[in-house]
Design an enzyme around this catalytic site. Structure first.
Site, PDB file in Angstrom:
ATOM      1  CG  ASP A  20      -1.926  -1.042   1.261  1.00 28.71           C
ATOM      2  OD1 ASP A  20      -2.259  -1.557   0.187  1.00 28.71           O
ATOM      3  OD2 ASP A  20      -2.407  -1.369   2.372  1.00 28.71           O
ATOM      4  CE1 TYR A  21       1.654   7.821  -1.990  1.00 30.26           C
ATOM      5  CE2 TYR A  21       0.284   8.405  -0.106  1.00 30.26           C
ATOM      6  CZ  TYR A  21       1.168   8.774  -1.096  1.00 30.26           C
ATOM      7  OH  TYR A  21       1.586  10.064  -1.200  1.00 30.26           O
TER       8      TYR A  21
END
Ligand code: URA
Length: 239
Positions: free
Chosen positions: A102-103
């Site tokens: 994820d970011y």
């Protein structure tokens, strides 16, 4: 000699599965002739075209990268946010991430131009163990975390049992550090599993991928992997 779909995947044009579709659709030529059968063997001397565009047969390369937070696990982003390949400006091969983080998740991410290896490593049935360390809100207990060791249903899908370890808890701040080992790679899997235990994730880092650890890399650093390290990952992913 290598299978045509594997060579197309190596060139970074598509995953091996997509390359197979292109072949069957008649979009691939070898030495000027359309080849529609799968499994045709080619060498580096053969001229291969996909949609009339010649492919450049790159050598396969493999890297492990310490992805910093706030970087997208992709080769481009329509919102212009930093992407993982921004850190590989000196690498001429067309590499891309194997799976994703994820970011806001940091940690160990593999990148390669080898579509075949990428596909094998991300296949849900053959994934290697991945170890995550999460800072969670709440005081973790064995009782709260027990559900992760059974088959949980998350967003209507069954996820394989995981292992956990409680690394620390702080009753004053009501925060804990929890280690979770999973072998699948569904979107937001760790966050969703811990949230389902009443322990929402505040920070997440992937510390291990199969036998590979971050060693002494710092966020934003990478190192090239030897073929034997990749072979070991592939071997381990067969279990
Ligand atoms: N699980 C998550 O929730 N996020 C990641 O980035 C990786 C695994």
């Amino acid at each position: 000699m290598q299978r045509l779909q594997k060579v197309i995947a190596h060139a970074g044009v598509a995953s091996r599965r997509k390359a197979e579709d292109y072949i069957v659709q008649g979009r691939v030529k070898v030495n000027g002739e359309v080849v529609k059968e799968l499994g045709v063997q080619v060498t580096s001397k053969d001229k291969i075209e996909v949609d009339q565009v010649p492919i450049y047969q790159e050598e396969p390369v493999y890297f492990m990268f310490y992805k910093p937070r706030e970087v997208i696990s992709a080769v481009s982003d329509d919102k212009n946010r930093p992407v993982v390949t921004d850190y590989f400006t000196e690498i001429k091969e067309r590499i891309y991430p194997v799976g994703r983080l994820d970011y806001n998740t940091s940690g160990l991410l593999l990148l390669t131009n080898d579509g075949d290896v990428s596909q094998k490593l991300t296949h849900p049935k053959h994934e290697v163990d991945k170890v995550y360390v999460a800072k969670v809100s709440g005081v973790a207990t064995n009782k709260k975390l027990m559900p992760v060791t059974k088959q949980m249903t998350i967003e209507g899908k069954k996820v394989a049992p995981a292992k956990f370890a409680i690394l620390s808890t702080d009753t004053q701040t009501q925060k804990s550090i929890v280690q979770l080992t999973i072998h699948e790679g569904r979107n937001h899997q760790v966050k969703n599993m811990l949230k389902a235990c009443g322990l929402p994730v505040e920070k997440l880092k992937r510390e291990r991928y199969g036998h590979l650890t971050l060693e002494n890399l710092k966020p934003g650093d990478y190192r090239e992997l030897h073929k034997r390290e990749i072979n070991r990952l592939l071997e381990d992913s067969k279990n």
